[in-house]
Design a protein around this motif. Sequence first.
Motif, short mmCIF file in Angstrom:
data_model
loop_
_atom_site.label_atom_id
_atom_site.label_comp_id
_atom_site.label_asym_id
_atom_site.label_seq_id
_atom_site.Cartn_x
_atom_site.Cartn_y
_atom_site.Cartn_z
N MET A 1 -9.44 -11.18 4.98
CA MET A 1 -9.20 -12.39 4.54
C MET A 1 -9.23 -12.03 2.92
SD MET A 1 -8.88 -14.72 6.83
CE MET A 1 -8.79 -16.29 5.99
N LYS A 2 -8.29 -12.93 2.08
CA LYS A 2 -8.29 -12.62 0.78
C LYS A 2 -8.53 -14.00 0.00
CE LYS A 2 -3.30 -12.50 -0.42
NZ LYS A 2 -2.29 -11.68 -0.79
N LYS A 3 -8.82 -14.02 -1.15
CA LYS A 3 -9.15 -15.19 -1.75
C LYS A 3 -8.01 -15.02 -3.16
CE LYS A 3 -13.48 -16.28 -0.52
NZ LYS A 3 -15.14 -16.58 -0.90
N ARG A 4 -7.43 -16.08 -3.31
CA ARG A 4 -6.49 -16.12 -4.61
C ARG A 4 -6.43 -17.79 -5.08
NH1 ARG A 4 -1.60 -18.75 -3.72
NH2 ARG A 4 -0.99 -18.99 -1.65
N ILE A 5 -6.07 -17.71 -6.38
CA ILE A 5 -6.06 -19.17 -6.95
C ILE A 5 -4.60 -19.63 -7.01
CG2 ILE A 5 -6.33 -20.34 -9.33
CD1 ILE A 5 -8.12 -18.11 -9.99
N SER A 6 -4.48 -20.76 -6.44
CA SER A 6 -3.19 -21.49 -6.56
C SER A 6 -2.82 -22.05 -7.69
CB SER A 6 -3.42 -22.47 -5.40
OG SER A 6 -1.91 -23.18 -5.24
N GLY A 7 -1.79 -21.49 -8.38
CA GLY A 7 -1.39 -21.87 -9.81
C GLY A 7 -2.25 -21.66 -10.74
N PHE A 8 -2.22 -22.14 -12.02
CA PHE A 8 -3.04 -21.95 -12.82
C PHE A 8 -4.19 -22.99 -13.00
CE2 PHE A 8 -4.23 -22.53 -17.66
CZ PHE A 8 -4.37 -21.21 -17.75
N ASP A 9 -5.45 -22.14 -13.00
CA ASP A 9 -6.70 -23.01 -12.80
C ASP A 9 -6.76 -23.99 -11.60
OD1 ASP A 9 -7.78 -21.77 -14.85
OD2 ASP A 9 -7.29 -23.32 -16.45
N GLY A 10 -5.78 -23.22 -10.62
CA GLY A 10 -5.90 -24.28 -9.22
C GLY A 10 -7.26 -23.92 -8.48
N PRO A 11 -6.89 -24.58 -7.16
CA PRO A 11 -7.88 -24.15 -6.09
C PRO A 11 -7.97 -22.79 -5.73
CG PRO A 11 -6.50 -25.77 -5.18
CD PRO A 11 -6.03 -25.33 -6.81
N VAL A 12 -9.23 -22.33 -5.16
CA VAL A 12 -9.20 -21.11 -4.62
C VAL A 12 -8.89 -21.36 -3.17
CG1 VAL A 12 -10.72 -19.09 -3.96
CG2 VAL A 12 -10.72 -20.50 -6.11
N ILE A 13 -7.75 -20.61 -2.71
CA ILE A 13 -7.56 -20.45 -1.42
C ILE A 13 -7.76 -19.32 -0.60
CG2 ILE A 13 -5.14 -20.44 -0.05
CD1 ILE A 13 -3.92 -22.12 -2.21
N THR A 14 -8.16 -19.30 0.70
CA THR A 14 -8.67 -18.26 1.43
C THR A 14 -7.61 -18.17 2.36
OG1 THR A 14 -10.90 -18.58 0.98
CG2 THR A 14 -10.34 -17.11 2.85
N GLU A 15 -6.85 -16.83 2.68
CA GLU A 15 -5.68 -16.78 3.53
C GLU A 15 -5.92 -15.21 4.28
OE1 GLU A 15 -2.33 -17.36 1.19
OE2 GLU A 15 -2.50 -15.50 -0.05
N SER A 16 -5.17 -14.92 5.34
CA SER A 16 -5.16 -13.86 5.89
C SER A 16 -4.45 -12.70 5.05
CB SER A 16 -4.27 -14.00 7.02
OG SER A 16 -4.83 -14.69 8.15
N SER A 17 -4.81 -11.60 5.25
CA SER A 17 -4.54 -10.43 4.13
C SER A 17 -3.97 -9.38 5.25
CB SER A 17 -5.33 -10.30 3.20
OG SER A 17 -4.77 -9.01 2.28
N TYR A 18 -3.38 -8.40 4.72
CA TYR A 18 -2.88 -7.16 5.36
C TYR A 18 -3.50 -5.75 4.74
CZ TYR A 18 0.09 -10.27 7.52
OH TYR A 18 0.71 -11.31 8.32
N ASN A 19 -4.15 -5.08 5.31
CA ASN A 19 -4.55 -3.61 4.91
C ASN A 19 -3.85 -2.70 5.57
OD1 ASN A 19 -6.64 -4.47 2.91
ND2 ASN A 19 -7.74 -5.11 4.66
N ASP A 20 -3.00 -1.78 5.05
CA ASP A 20 -2.12 -0.71 5.87
C ASP A 20 -2.98 0.56 5.87
OD1 ASP A 20 0.07 -2.60 6.06
OD2 ASP A 20 0.94 -1.40 4.46
N ILE A 21 -3.19 1.17 7.06
CA ILE A 21 -3.82 2.28 7.21
C ILE A 21 -2.99 3.24 8.13
CG2 ILE A 21 -6.18 1.57 6.84
CD1 ILE A 21 -6.56 1.57 10.02
N GLY A 22 -2.85 4.51 7.86
CA GLY A 22 -2.08 5.55 8.76
C GLY A 22 -3.18 6.21 9.69
N ILE A 23 -2.81 6.08 10.91
CA ILE A 23 -3.51 6.88 12.07
C ILE A 23 -2.76 8.09 12.63
CG2 ILE A 23 -4.47 6.54 14.08
CD1 ILE A 23 -5.07 3.78 13.46
N PRO A 24 -2.89 9.44 12.40
CA PRO A 24 -2.18 10.41 12.68
C PRO A 24 -2.39 10.51 14.10
CG PRO A 24 -4.39 11.35 11.69
CD PRO A 24 -4.13 9.65 11.39
N MET A 25 -1.27 10.79 14.61
CA MET A 25 -1.28 11.11 16.15
C MET A 25 -1.93 12.66 16.53
SD MET A 25 0.55 8.66 17.35
CE MET A 25 1.66 9.05 18.76
N GLN A 26 -2.51 12.64 17.72
CA GLN A 26 -3.02 13.85 17.99
C GLN A 26 -2.24 14.18 19.19
OE1 GLN A 26 -5.82 14.97 16.39
NE2 GLN A 26 -5.66 13.28 15.04
#
Length: 144
Positions: A1-26
């Motif tokens: 989850m990540k938090k961001r502000i909606s607009g200028f001085d708006g409410p804080v919104i919590t939403e799904s977020s993405y984290n890319d990772i690389g997993i090497p094949m063996q």
Amino acid sequence: MKKRISGFDGPVITESSYNDIGIPMQQESGDIWKAKVAMIGGGSCKWTLSAVSLGNAYIDATHIGKDLVSGTAVGVTLAFDNDASRNGQFTFSTGDLNISPKYYPHIRKRKIAEKTKSLSLLGKENILSYRVSKLSNIYLLPLS
């Protein structure tokens, strides 16, 4: 989850977020390569895997031609939830998934600035997309 502000001085919104990772094949044996990917995580965020991409690209192309550099990759995108597949261009699949796309090597000569040649893989569809459920194994058997 990540938090961001909606607009200028708006409410804080919590939403799904993405984290890319690389997993090497063996390398398991011969031409068999394997990787295990966790789909449900722990910790305070209780993350779940939304999507995974499997790609193929040339790492070393010198056996085909002198001074070739690696070009673009081709592969498969697997979406596990509606967030990852929201553009609607995914084929629905359940259970084991066997994918055998046919790829062709393509040498591209660039004459702008550095005058390089790159070796890429191309296919009928460069990116295949599946929306999967109840998935256990993915078998990617590219043909060239």
